[in-house]
Design an enzyme around this catalytic site. Structure first.
Site, PDB file in Angstrom:
ATOM      1  N   ASN A  93       1.088  39.006  31.212  1.00 37.78           N
ATOM      2  CA  ASN A  93       1.068  40.017  30.546  1.00 37.78           C
ATOM      3  C   ASN A  93       2.357  40.087  29.533  1.00 37.78           C
ATOM      4  O   ASN A  93       3.423  40.500  30.434  1.00 37.78           O
ATOM      5  CB  ASN A  93       0.928  41.267  31.396  1.00 37.78           C
ATOM      6  CG  ASN A  93       1.063  42.537  30.826  1.00 37.78           C
ATOM      7  OD1 ASN A  93       1.086  43.045  29.554  1.00 37.78           O
ATOM      8  ND2 ASN A  93       1.115  43.724  31.437  1.00 37.78           N
ATOM      9  N   TRP A  94       2.309  39.816  28.534  1.00 34.53           N
ATOM     10  CA  TRP A  94       3.442  40.016  27.620  1.00 34.53           C
ATOM     11  C   TRP A  94       4.080  41.190  27.183  1.00 34.53           C
ATOM     12  O   TRP A  94       5.143  41.417  26.922  1.00 34.53           O
ATOM     13  CB  TRP A  94       3.416  38.965  26.138  1.00 34.53           C
ATOM     14  CG  TRP A  94       2.851  37.631  26.182  1.00 34.53           C
ATOM     15  CD1 TRP A  94       2.545  36.963  27.211  1.00 34.53           C
ATOM     16  CD2 TRP A  94       2.900  36.765  25.135  1.00 34.53           C
ATOM     17  NE1 TRP A  94       2.307  35.720  27.172  1.00 34.53           N
ATOM     18  CE2 TRP A  94       2.337  35.682  25.752  1.00 34.53           C
ATOM     19  CE3 TRP A  94       2.933  37.050  23.743  1.00 34.53           C
ATOM     20  CZ2 TRP A  94       2.151  34.476  24.944  1.00 34.53           C
ATOM     21  CZ3 TRP A  94       2.611  35.753  23.118  1.00 34.53           C
ATOM     22  CH2 TRP A  94       2.206  34.526  23.397  1.00 34.53           C
ATOM     23  N   LYS A  95       3.335  42.310  27.431  1.00 37.02           N
ATOM     24  CA  LYS A  95       3.724  43.721  27.176  1.00 37.02           C
ATOM     25  C   LYS A  95       4.225  43.646  25.715  1.00 37.02           C
ATOM     26  O   LYS A  95       3.454  42.844  24.900  1.00 37.02           O
ATOM     27  CB  LYS A  95       4.562  44.093  28.215  1.00 37.02           C
ATOM     28  CG  LYS A  95       4.167  43.908  29.696  1.00 37.02           C
ATOM     29  CD  LYS A  95       5.015  44.415  30.807  1.00 37.02           C
ATOM     30  CE  LYS A  95       4.643  44.456  32.157  1.00 37.02           C
ATOM     31  NZ  LYS A  95       5.323  45.182  33.166  1.00 37.02           N
TER      32      LYS A  95
ATOM     33  N   HIS B 237      -3.313  49.546  33.058  1.00 34.64           N
ATOM     34  CA  HIS B 237      -1.845  49.188  33.431  1.00 34.64           C
ATOM     35  C   HIS B 237      -1.279  50.477  33.674  1.00 34.64           C
ATOM     36  O   HIS B 237      -1.284  51.599  33.143  1.00 34.64           O
ATOM     37  CB  HIS B 237      -1.143  48.195  32.496  1.00 34.64           C
ATOM     38  CG  HIS B 237      -0.128  47.657  32.777  1.00 34.64           C
ATOM     39  ND1 HIS B 237       1.029  48.274  33.090  1.00 34.64           N
ATOM     40  CD2 HIS B 237       0.037  46.366  33.464  1.00 34.64           C
ATOM     41  CE1 HIS B 237       1.894  47.475  33.527  1.00 34.64           C
ATOM     42  NE2 HIS B 237       1.357  46.420  33.821  1.00 34.64           N
TER      43      HIS B 237
ATOM     44  N   GLU C 181       1.760  51.234  33.237  1.00 38.44           N
ATOM     45  CA  GLU C 181       2.473  51.665  32.073  1.00 38.44           C
ATOM     46  C   GLU C 181       1.534  52.434  31.102  1.00 38.44           C
ATOM     47  O   GLU C 181       2.216  53.438  30.329  1.00 38.44           O
ATOM     48  CB  GLU C 181       3.049  50.493  31.357  1.00 38.44           C
ATOM     49  CG  GLU C 181       4.255  50.154  32.313  1.00 38.44           C
ATOM     50  CD  GLU C 181       4.646  48.732  31.954  1.00 38.44           C
ATOM     51  OE1 GLU C 181       4.215  47.941  31.061  1.00 38.44           O
ATOM     52  OE2 GLU C 181       5.340  47.997  32.945  1.00 38.44           O
TER      53      GLU C 181
ATOM     54  N   GLU D 299      -1.261  46.425  41.576  1.00 38.87           N
ATOM     55  CA  GLU D 299       0.033  46.468  41.145  1.00 38.87           C
ATOM     56  C   GLU D 299       0.931  47.423  41.408  1.00 38.87           C
ATOM     57  O   GLU D 299       0.744  48.456  40.881  1.00 38.87           O
ATOM     58  CB  GLU D 299       0.285  46.221  39.617  1.00 38.87           C
ATOM     59  CG  GLU D 299      -0.369  45.070  39.018  1.00 38.87           C
ATOM     60  CD  GLU D 299       0.219  44.762  37.851  1.00 38.87           C
ATOM     61  OE1 GLU D 299       0.763  43.551  37.320  1.00 38.87           O
ATOM     62  OE2 GLU D 299      -0.067  45.504  36.871  1.00 38.87           O
TER      63      GLU D 299
ATOM     64  N   GLY E 130       8.638  44.949  37.294  1.00 40.28           N
ATOM     65  CA  GLY E 130       9.698  44.882  36.664  1.00 40.28           C
ATOM     66  C   GLY E 130      11.125  45.081  37.484  1.00 40.28           C
ATOM     67  O   GLY E 130      12.109  45.321  36.949  1.00 40.28           O
TER      68      GLY E 130
ATOM     69  N   SER F 172       6.597  41.902  40.121  1.00 39.63           N
ATOM     70  CA  SER F 172       7.767  40.996  40.217  1.00 39.63           C
ATOM     71  C   SER F 172       7.236  39.643  40.942  1.00 39.63           C
ATOM     72  O   SER F 172       8.070  39.012  41.704  1.00 39.63           O
ATOM     73  CB  SER F 172       8.708  41.377  41.171  1.00 39.63           C
ATOM     74  OG  SER F 172       9.383  43.024  40.575  1.00 39.63           O
TER      75      SER F 172
ATOM     76  N   GLY G 105       4.161  39.621  34.592  1.00 38.61           N
ATOM     77  CA  GLY G 105       4.896  40.133  33.498  1.00 38.61           C
ATOM     78  C   GLY G 105       5.927  39.363  32.987  1.00 38.61           C
ATOM     79  O   GLY G 105       5.692  38.403  32.270  1.00 38.61           O
ATOM     80  N   GLY G 106       7.149  39.990  33.198  1.00 37.47           N
ATOM     81  CA  GLY G 106       8.472  39.117  32.781  1.00 37.47           C
ATOM     82  C   GLY G 106       8.421  37.629  32.972  1.00 37.47           C
ATOM     83  O   GLY G 106       8.792  36.876  31.868  1.00 37.47           O
TER      84      GLY G 106
END
Ligand code: PGA
Length: 251
Positions: free
Chosen positions: A11-13, A97, A99, A167, A173, A211, A232-233
């Protein structure tokens, strides 16, 4: 049929220029050129979807979108409908998600509507659920997951059309993850709930997210009822992301 294990989605966000996206997609396509035993997917910002499809070329890397609207079309300025995303190349769409739930006030009912829209458009709905830090500290994780799963996953879901991602909000993150025992307990609980509700509940893919990185992927991806990861990251760099995918192979 459910996606081949391990299922590792990136997930590049709201990150990445076209140049970054192209480099990442091309690197992953090259790594996957000889085929994939499991499922590797990238979820770029929607504006990059058509180009990402070209960058991935004929590779088996799956392309997905990060969100969709619950309606198929209409007067919803700035929103994107699932059929548009599918037309742009998305084979899967992340919905719910944390967010989106947090910054866009999305309820379980909203998320369920989005999942239905994604499925109706022919995409796999990747439905995210997870407890907040306060709920975790209060020992309410499983209660929260039960409610979110019941409210967010539509009745028409099957193992072929829905992937569930657990999640914990506090792990996203932050570099913090639940213990292996906690992940195993949460995933075992989700499996029980899915089996109780759906005829093919045993086959639903259950992803852990929060993470996940190259250094912890091996242990997390081989826990019971963990079929893959939503990353993610660490999905923004091809070698590290590929290492996470490879860590999930073999069992
Ligand atoms: P993270 O994000 O891997 O950067 O923690 C996971 C996610 O939000 O899906």
């Amino acid at each position: 049929m459910a996606l081949a294990r391990p299922v590792v989605f990136g997930n590049w966000k709201m990150n990445g220029s076209a140049a970054d996206g192209e480099a990442l997609c091309r690197a992953l396509a090259a790594k996957a050129a000889s085929g994939l035993e499991g499922t590797l997917g990238v979820f770029p910002p929607a504006v990059l979807l058509p180009r990402a499809g070209a960058w991935l070329d004929a590779s088996p890397v799956l392309l997905g979108a990060q969100d969709c609207h619950g309606e198929a079309k209409g007067a919803f300025t700035g929103d994107l409908a699932a059929p548009m995303l599918v037309e742009a190349g998305a084979k899967a769409i992340i919905v719910g998600h944390s967010e989106r739930r947090q910054y866009h006030d999305e309820s379980d009912a909203t998320v369920r509507g989005k999942a239905e829209a994604a499925i109706a458009a022919g995409a796999i709905a990747v439905i995210c659920i997870g407890e907040t830090e306060a709920e975790y500290v209060a020992g309410e994780t499983l209660q929260r997951l039960e409610a979110q799963l019941a409210g967010s996953v539509p009745d028409l879901a099957t193992a072929a059309t829905v992937v569930v991602a657990y999640e914990p909000v506090w792990a996203i993150g932050t570099g913090r993850t639940p213990t292996n025992a906690e992940i195993t307990a949460a995933h075992g609980f989700l499996r029980e709930q899915l089996v109780a509700r759906f005829a093919d509940g045993a086959d639903f893919r259950l992803l852990y997210g929060g993470s996940v990185k190259a250094s912890n992927a091996q242990e997390i991806l081989h826990l019971a009822n963990v079929d893959g990861a939503l990353v993610g990251g660490a999905s923004l760099e091809a070698d590290g992301f590929w290492t996470i995918y490879e860590a999930g192979l073999g069992g």
